[in-house]
Design a protein around this motif. Structure first.
Motif, PDB file in Angstrom:
ATOM      1  N   ARG A 103       0.842  -1.216   0.000  1.00 30.00           N
ATOM      2  CA  ARG A 103       0.000   0.000   0.000  1.00 30.00           C
ATOM      3  C   ARG A 103       0.871   1.257   0.000  1.00 30.00           C
ATOM      4  N   GLU A 104       1.959   1.231   0.782  1.00 29.08           N
ATOM      5  CA  GLU A 104       2.875   2.374   0.793  1.00 29.08           C
ATOM      6  C   GLU A 104       3.510   2.559  -0.585  1.00 29.08           C
ATOM      7  N   ARG A 105       3.909   1.468  -1.210  1.00 30.72           N
ATOM      8  CA  ARG A 105       4.508   1.549  -2.542  1.00 30.72           C
ATOM      9  C   ARG A 105       3.517   2.097  -3.559  1.00 30.72           C
ATOM     10  N   LEU A 106       2.246   1.668  -3.443  1.00 29.88           N
ATOM     11  CA  LEU A 106       1.215   2.198  -4.341  1.00 29.88           C
ATOM     12  C   LEU A 106       1.035   3.701  -4.130  1.00 29.88           C
ATOM     13  N   SER A 107       1.038   4.141  -2.884  1.00 32.39           N
ATOM     14  CA  SER A 107       0.882   5.574  -2.584  1.00 32.39           C
ATOM     15  C   SER A 107       2.027   6.385  -3.170  1.00 32.39           C
ATOM     16  N   ILE A 108       3.243   5.900  -2.995  1.00 34.77           N
ATOM     17  CA  ILE A 108       4.411   6.599  -3.537  1.00 34.77           C
ATOM     18  C   ILE A 108       4.341   6.641  -5.057  1.00 34.77           C
ATOM     19  N   ARG A 109       3.973   5.510  -5.666  1.00 34.42           N
ATOM     20  CA  ARG A 109       3.855   5.454  -7.128  1.00 34.42           C
ATOM     21  C   ARG A 109       2.835   6.467  -7.619  1.00 34.42           C
ATOM     22  N   ASN A 110       1.675   6.501  -6.969  1.00 34.04           N
ATOM     23  CA  ASN A 110       0.623   7.431  -7.384  1.00 34.04           C
ATOM     24  C   ASN A 110       1.063   8.886  -7.203  1.00 34.04           C
ATOM     25  N   PHE A 111       1.765   9.168  -6.103  1.00 37.53           N
ATOM     26  CA  PHE A 111       2.271  10.517  -5.872  1.00 37.53           C
ATOM     27  C   PHE A 111       3.250  10.923  -6.970  1.00 37.53           C
ATOM     28  N   GLU A 114       1.440  11.762 -10.102  1.00 37.14           N
ATOM     29  CA  GLU A 114       0.842  13.100 -10.024  1.00 37.14           C
ATOM     30  C   GLU A 114       1.894  14.179 -10.288  1.00 37.14           C
TER      31      GLU A 114
END
Length: 148
Positions: A103-111, A114
């Motif tokens: 989940r943290e990796r997904l958040s970083i990827r999405n950031f 952006e």
């Protein structure tokens, strides 16, 4: 147990290491990509070509894999889907992605997406090194030894 490889972006040294490992350990290995790849003649190694498209290989891996299978990828959304299906995920640099860190990796990827979409130059991943290959080989060996 089956090893699935997101092969379009997988570094050549990792593919070569996986070919040798599949033979030595007698484990099924399937490379999935949307462009033709050369693979060695082996009872354990196969190649599956999918239609062109950004996520075609990812979707096919998730569709075909089973719980307990190992997926080799650096693709975070594919890793998340494989983990959700009960798979194990190892990236080509030797790091396991887990329920605890995906989940943290997904958040970083999405950031980062952006930022890029906003015109910020974020650079790419670091060059693949011999120490990355060694870290991958060590993790793969530990994983297969536990499974064996």
């Amino acid at each position: 147990m089956h090893i699935w490889v997101d092969a379009d972006a997988c570094p050549k040294p990792i593919k070569e290491l996986l070919f040798r490992t599949a033979e030595r350990r007698q484990v099924a290995l399937t490379l999935v990509a949307n462009k033709r790849l050369a693979i060695p003649r082996s009872a354990y190694v196969r190649f599956l070509q999918v239609a062109a498209g950004a996520d075609e290989a990812d979707l096919e891996i998730v569709r075909l894999m089973a719980a307990g299978d190992l997926v080799i990828t650096a693709d975070i959304p594919l890793a998340a889907a494989a983990i959700d299906k009960g798979g194990k995920v190892l990236d080509p640099r030797g790091e396991f992605m887990t329920r605890e860190n995906i989940r943290e990796r997904l958040s970083i990827r999405n950031f980062m997406d952006e930022l890029r979409n906003g015109g910020v130059e974020t650079g790419g991943p670091a060059a693949f090194t011999a120490s990355d290959k060694q870290a991958f080989a060590n993790q793969l060996d530990r994983f297969l030894t536990k499974k064996g």
